[in-house]
Write a protein that holds these residues in place. Structure first.
Motif, PDB file in Angstrom:
ATOM      1  N   GLY A  50      19.049   9.509  26.423  1.00  9.96           N
ATOM      2  CA  GLY A  50      18.628   9.506  25.028  1.00  9.96           C
ATOM      3  C   GLY A  50      19.808   9.654  24.086  1.00  9.96           C
ATOM      4  N   VAL A  51      19.566  10.196  22.884  1.00 11.84           N
ATOM      5  CA  VAL A  51      20.649  10.307  21.895  1.00 11.84           C
ATOM      6  C   VAL A  51      21.640  11.402  22.275  1.00 11.84           C
ATOM      7  CG1 VAL A  51      19.341   9.427  19.933  1.00 11.84           C
ATOM      8  CG2 VAL A  51      19.358  11.893  20.398  1.00 11.84           C
ATOM      9  N   ARG A  52      21.382  12.113  23.378  1.00  9.06           N
ATOM     10  CA  ARG A  52      22.331  13.135  23.834  1.00  9.06           C
ATOM     11  C   ARG A  52      23.094  12.681  25.061  1.00  9.06           C
ATOM     12  NH1 ARG A  52      21.599  17.436  20.049  1.00  9.06           N
ATOM     13  NH2 ARG A  52      23.540  18.076  21.045  1.00  9.06           N
ATOM     14  N   ARG A  53      22.897  11.419  25.488  1.00 10.95           N
ATOM     15  CA  ARG A  53      23.579  10.994  26.722  1.00 10.95           C
ATOM     16  C   ARG A  53      25.077  11.246  26.587  1.00 10.95           C
ATOM     17  NH1 ARG A  53      25.784   6.450  29.491  1.00 10.95           N
ATOM     18  NH2 ARG A  53      25.187   6.573  31.704  1.00 10.95           N
ATOM     19  N   CYS A  54      25.686  11.655  27.698  1.00 10.63           N
ATOM     20  CA  CYS A  54      27.122  11.971  27.732  1.00 10.63           C
ATOM     21  C   CYS A  54      27.938  10.863  27.069  1.00 10.63           C
ATOM     22  CB  CYS A  54      27.531  12.114  29.197  1.00 10.63           C
ATOM     23  SG  CYS A  54      29.300  12.334  29.409  1.00 10.63           S
ATOM     24  N   ILE A  55      28.750  11.222  26.072  1.00  2.53           N
ATOM     25  CA  ILE A  55      29.544  10.173  25.420  1.00  2.53           C
ATOM     26  C   ILE A  55      30.742   9.767  26.282  1.00  2.53           C
ATOM     27  CG2 ILE A  55      28.899  10.830  23.050  1.00  2.53           C
ATOM     28  CD1 ILE A  55      31.700  12.006  22.762  1.00  2.53           C
ATOM     29  N   GLY A  56      31.075  10.608  27.271  1.00  4.81           N
ATOM     30  CA  GLY A  56      32.227  10.294  28.118  1.00  4.81           C
ATOM     31  C   GLY A  56      31.825   9.625  29.424  1.00  4.81           C
ATOM     32  N   ALA A  57      30.541   9.164  29.540  1.00  8.57           N
ATOM     33  CA  ALA A  57      30.056   8.670  30.838  1.00  8.57           C
ATOM     34  C   ALA A  57      30.902   7.510  31.382  1.00  8.57           C
ATOM     35  CB  ALA A  57      28.592   8.261  30.724  1.00  8.57           C
ATOM     36  N   SER A  58      31.148   6.471  30.560  1.00 11.88           N
ATOM     37  CA  SER A  58      31.898   5.337  31.133  1.00 11.88           C
ATOM     38  C   SER A  58      33.328   5.746  31.419  1.00 11.88           C
ATOM     39  CB  SER A  58      31.919   4.085  30.255  1.00 11.88           C
ATOM     40  OG  SER A  58      31.180   4.229  29.135  1.00 11.88           O
ATOM     41  N   PHE A  59      33.878   6.582  30.553  1.00 13.13           N
ATOM     42  CA  PHE A  59      35.250   7.030  30.821  1.00 13.13           C
ATOM     43  C   PHE A  59      35.304   7.843  32.115  1.00 13.13           C
ATOM     44  CE2 PHE A  59      38.837  10.046  30.045  1.00 13.13           C
ATOM     45  CZ  PHE A  59      39.832   9.107  30.265  1.00 13.13           C
ATOM     46  N   ALA A  60      34.331   8.756  32.278  1.00 13.86           N
ATOM     47  CA  ALA A  60      34.310   9.597  33.485  1.00 13.86           C
ATOM     48  C   ALA A  60      34.192   8.731  34.738  1.00 13.86           C
ATOM     49  CB  ALA A  60      33.157  10.589  33.412  1.00 13.86           C
ATOM     50  N   GLN A  61      33.311   7.716  34.694  1.00 14.86           N
ATOM     51  CA  GLN A  61      33.129   6.873  35.873  1.00 14.86           C
ATOM     52  C   GLN A  61      34.417   6.106  36.181  1.00 14.86           C
ATOM     53  OE1 GLN A  61      29.132   5.620  34.358  1.00 14.86           O
ATOM     54  NE2 GLN A  61      28.779   5.186  36.505  1.00 14.86           N
ATOM     55  N   PHE A  62      35.048   5.623  35.130  1.00 14.17           N
ATOM     56  CA  PHE A  62      36.309   4.892  35.303  1.00 14.17           C
ATOM     57  C   PHE A  62      37.394   5.811  35.875  1.00 14.17           C
ATOM     58  CE2 PHE A  62      40.353   3.704  33.141  1.00 14.17           C
ATOM     59  CZ  PHE A  62      40.605   2.550  33.867  1.00 14.17           C
ATOM     60  N   GLU A  63      37.455   7.032  35.345  1.00 16.33           N
ATOM     61  CA  GLU A  63      38.457   8.003  35.815  1.00 16.33           C
ATOM     62  C   GLU A  63      38.190   8.351  37.288  1.00 16.33           C
ATOM     63  OE1 GLU A  63      38.627  11.514  33.330  1.00 16.33           O
ATOM     64  OE2 GLU A  63      40.145  12.465  34.580  1.00 16.33           O
ATOM     65  N   LEU A  64      36.920   8.584  37.630  1.00 16.47           N
ATOM     66  CA  LEU A  64      36.575   8.915  39.028  1.00 16.47           C
ATOM     67  C   LEU A  64      36.994   7.792  39.955  1.00 16.47           C
ATOM     68  CD1 LEU A  64      32.913  10.349  38.873  1.00 16.47           C
ATOM     69  CD2 LEU A  64      35.046  11.593  39.066  1.00 16.47           C
ATOM     70  N   GLU A  65      36.637   6.559  39.584  1.00 18.78           N
ATOM     71  CA  GLU A  65      36.935   5.426  40.464  1.00 18.78           C
ATOM     72  C   GLU A  65      38.447   5.250  40.632  1.00 18.78           C
ATOM     73  OE1 GLU A  65      34.761   2.026  38.866  1.00 18.78           O
ATOM     74  OE2 GLU A  65      32.952   3.252  38.781  1.00 18.78           O
ATOM     75  N   THR A  66      39.191   5.388  39.518  1.00 19.62           N
ATOM     76  CA  THR A  66      40.645   5.192  39.584  1.00 19.62           C
ATOM     77  C   THR A  66      41.292   6.243  40.482  1.00 19.62           C
ATOM     78  OG1 THR A  66      40.527   4.407  37.301  1.00 19.62           O
ATOM     79  CG2 THR A  66      42.720   4.947  38.132  1.00 19.62           C
ATOM     80  N   ILE A  67      40.908   7.501  40.277  1.00 13.60           N
ATOM     81  CA  ILE A  67      41.560   8.585  41.038  1.00 13.60           C
ATOM     82  C   ILE A  67      41.107   8.565  42.503  1.00 13.60           C
ATOM     83  CG2 ILE A  67      41.836  11.101  41.214  1.00 13.60           C
ATOM     84  CD1 ILE A  67      41.687  11.218  38.146  1.00 13.60           C
ATOM     85  N   LEU A  68      39.831   8.247  42.720  1.00 16.07           N
ATOM     86  CA  LEU A  68      39.344   8.271  44.107  1.00 16.07           C
ATOM     87  C   LEU A  68      40.022   7.201  44.972  1.00 16.07           C
ATOM     88  CD1 LEU A  68      37.485  10.113  45.593  1.00 16.07           C
ATOM     89  CD2 LEU A  68      35.647   8.460  45.303  1.00 16.07           C
ATOM     90  N   ARG A  69      40.333   6.074  44.378  1.00 15.81           N
ATOM     91  CA  ARG A  69      41.069   5.042  45.134  1.00 15.81           C
ATOM     92  C   ARG A  69      42.394   5.612  45.635  1.00 15.81           C
ATOM     93  NH1 ARG A  69      39.894  -0.482  44.455  1.00 15.81           N
ATOM     94  NH2 ARG A  69      38.205  -0.857  43.005  1.00 15.81           N
ATOM     95  N   VAL A  70      43.069   6.394  44.770  1.00 11.74           N
ATOM     96  CA  VAL A  70      44.367   6.982  45.158  1.00 11.74           C
ATOM     97  C   VAL A  70      44.151   8.038  46.245  1.00 11.74           C
ATOM     98  CG1 VAL A  70      46.339   8.341  44.342  1.00 11.74           C
ATOM     99  CG2 VAL A  70      45.358   6.550  42.874  1.00 11.74           C
ATOM    100  N   LEU A  71      43.183   8.937  46.033  1.00  8.06           N
ATOM    101  CA  LEU A  71      42.988  10.043  46.977  1.00  8.06           C
ATOM    102  C   LEU A  71      42.542   9.544  48.349  1.00  8.06           C
ATOM    103  CD1 LEU A  71      41.290  12.720  44.688  1.00  8.06           C
ATOM    104  CD2 LEU A  71      43.707  12.398  45.196  1.00  8.06           C
ATOM    105  N   ALA A  72      41.739   8.466  48.359  1.00 10.46           N
ATOM    106  CA  ALA A  72      41.243   7.953  49.642  1.00 10.46           C
ATOM    107  C   ALA A  72      42.403   7.488  50.520  1.00 10.46           C
ATOM    108  CB  ALA A  72      40.247   6.820  49.396  1.00 10.46           C
TER     109      ALA A  72
END
Ligand code: HEM
Length: 448
Positions: A392-414
């Motif tokens: 709704g109108v409270r959905r996390c504003i950082g959601a796409s950034f967080a997903q992008f950050e997770l994917e980028t860092i996880l590729r390195v850690l894996a």
């Protein structure tokens, strides 16, 4: 400078009488919160099994709350009319930490005013420009881990995501100030966690235990740095500001609909909100991600063998499903409402239990198994069956950034040669508003 004139304080409505709410666990509120702290998902699953949907949770300092978990009812909770379903009021334990102008603790018109200013910097492809920087920070972090020694991954991930926030959100270039932030922010967040989770109990001074004093002095130390950074940024000319891509610089230039800029207090509260909402959440998700990868060798092997974007995304989605870092989102209703067949009186809290929704066997067969394939191909998850970022109108504003950050860092850690220091299952605990690994995921880096 303070420019905002609408008073954001909304009085907490009276709690509804006990008999007006559905049954729930009978433990006294303090014991209920202790049970949640120790076993957040198990406690919710047992209550759901025993009392059905919805059941009522009572925790100290918070409106008694009906807990929902089926996608259609969860949708009604998170997308309910924003003037009646108040998230800011539900988030009020965060107010002493984040401040009165925090996006998380505001409601109605003041909330929409702040949200309109904060959304544009998080939009679309803008933050993808940070991909290279995030990748570089992750590589540097992983390369610094000692070979053959046990270390706690949660602390390292917190340090890494803090670096990302200091660059992407604050854009601090002064090395000495950045060092101070690195030292002081984690200390403040630590003190704040207790204040949020234990409410007013954690803000008292009793004899030699000076929790309130400690909390306030740590907050003041961080505030001093934040106000100094805001003042320096305001001193830059328009030309210099428009060449910068950090979020603080964009907020300094932004204006409300009436043409007024954000005041220093507003900027401070929103910066603190972005750190609090975006730093530990992402660090915790990464810590869980590595724990789950190392316990699921087939997934790890596929991650190591040059995974395609869809697979990496599916891994991150499954991590956030099985370990929802924020296990529920809350609203408080200011007038009677109906959720499905349930009449909810004014003053009640509503909790959308993300953890319960994500563990429903009718949506996710074998819900305790880590299977990223669930999110691949045509396998459709019902809308609001996966909601780690609320809605709704409270959905996390950082959601796409967080997903992008997770994917980028996880590729390195894996790619890093890591092993778990112990095969014992990592306990899931609740602190503050997040579900964290109880032992912090202890790892050993092996020789490559
Ligand atoms: C894995 C990482 C993250 C998770 C799981 C997460 C989850 C959430 C959830 C559940 C909410 C509440 C939504 C609702 O009430 O319906 C929220 C709100 C919010 N999040 Fe995130 N978040 C993450 C990362 C971030 C990042 C990186 C930022 C920014 C740097 C951020 C900024 C915010 C803000 C400002 C809000 C308040 C929105 C509002 O009330 O209008 N979050 N987040």
């Amino acid at each position: 400078m303070s420019t905002t004139t609408i008073d954001p304080t909304i009085p907490v409505p009276a709690y509804p009488p006990r008999g007006a709410l559905p049954p729930g666990p009978k433990l006294p509120p303090l014991l209920q919160i202790a049970a949640v702290a120790r076993d957040p998902i198990g406690t919710a699953l047992r209550a759901h099994e025993r009392f059905g949907e919805p059941f009522t949770m009572r925790v100290p300092g918070f409106s008694p709350s009906l807990v929902f978990s089926s996608p259609e009812l969860v949708k009604q909770v998170v997308t309910g009319r924003p003037d009646v379903f108040l998230a800011g009021l539900a988030n009020r334990p965060l107010k002493p930490v984040l401040g009165r102008w925090s996006l998380l603790t505001l409601d109605r018109a003041p909330h929409m005013r702040q949200r309109k200013l904060l959304l544009p910097p998080f939009h679309g492809e803008r933050l993808r420009a940070y991909g290279e920087l995030i990748d570089e920070l992750a590589e540097r972090e992983a390369a610094a881990w000692p070979v053959g020694e046990t270390f706690r991954l949660d602390r390292r991930m917190q340090a890494l995501t803090l670096e990302v926030i200091l660059d992407v959100v604050f854009g601090i270039s002064d090395a000495a100030r950045k060092d101070e932030m690195r030292r002081l922010l984690p200390r403040y967040i630590d003190a704040a966690r207790h204040v949020v989770f234990w409410g007013s109990i954690a803000t008292v001074n009793v004899g030699p235990i000076r929790l309130r004093e400690q909390f306030e002095s740590r907050r003041d130390a961080v505030d001093q740095l934040l106000y100094a950074e805001i003042a320096d940024r305001r001193a830059l000319g328009d030309d210099q500001l428009s060449q910068r891509s950090d979020i603080l610089s964009m907020l300094v230039q932004a204006t409300h609909e009436d043409g007024t800029p954000m005041g220093d207090g507003e900027l401070r509260d929103e910066l603190m909100t972005l750190v609090a909402a975006g730093h530990e959440t992402t660090a915790t998700a990464l810590t869980w991600a590595v724990d789950l990868l190392l316990r699921n060798p087939a997934v790890l092997a596929r991650m190591r063998a040059a995974p395609d974007d869809d697979y990496v995304r599916a891994v991150c989605q499954e991590v956030l499903r099985i370990r929802p870092v924020v296990p529920f989102v809350g609203r408080v209703v200011t007038e009677p409402v109906r959720i499905g067949d349930h009449d909810v009186p004014a003053g009640a809290g509503l909790l959308a239990s993300i953890a319960l929704t994500h563990h429903r066997a009718d949506i996710y067969p074998e819900p305790t198994r880590f299977r990223p394939e669930r999110f691949l191909g045509d396998a459709a998850v019902p809308s609001y069956g996966w909601l780690p970022f609320g809605g709704g109108v409270r959905r996390c504003i950082g959601a796409s950034f967080a997903q992008f950050e997770l994917e980028t860092i996880l590729r390195v850690l894996a790619r890093s040669p890591l092993r778990l220091a112990s095969r014992r299952p990592e306990p899931i605990r609740a602190t503050g508003v997040t579900l964290v690994p109880g032992r912090g995921v202890k790892l050993v880096r092996e020789r490559a």
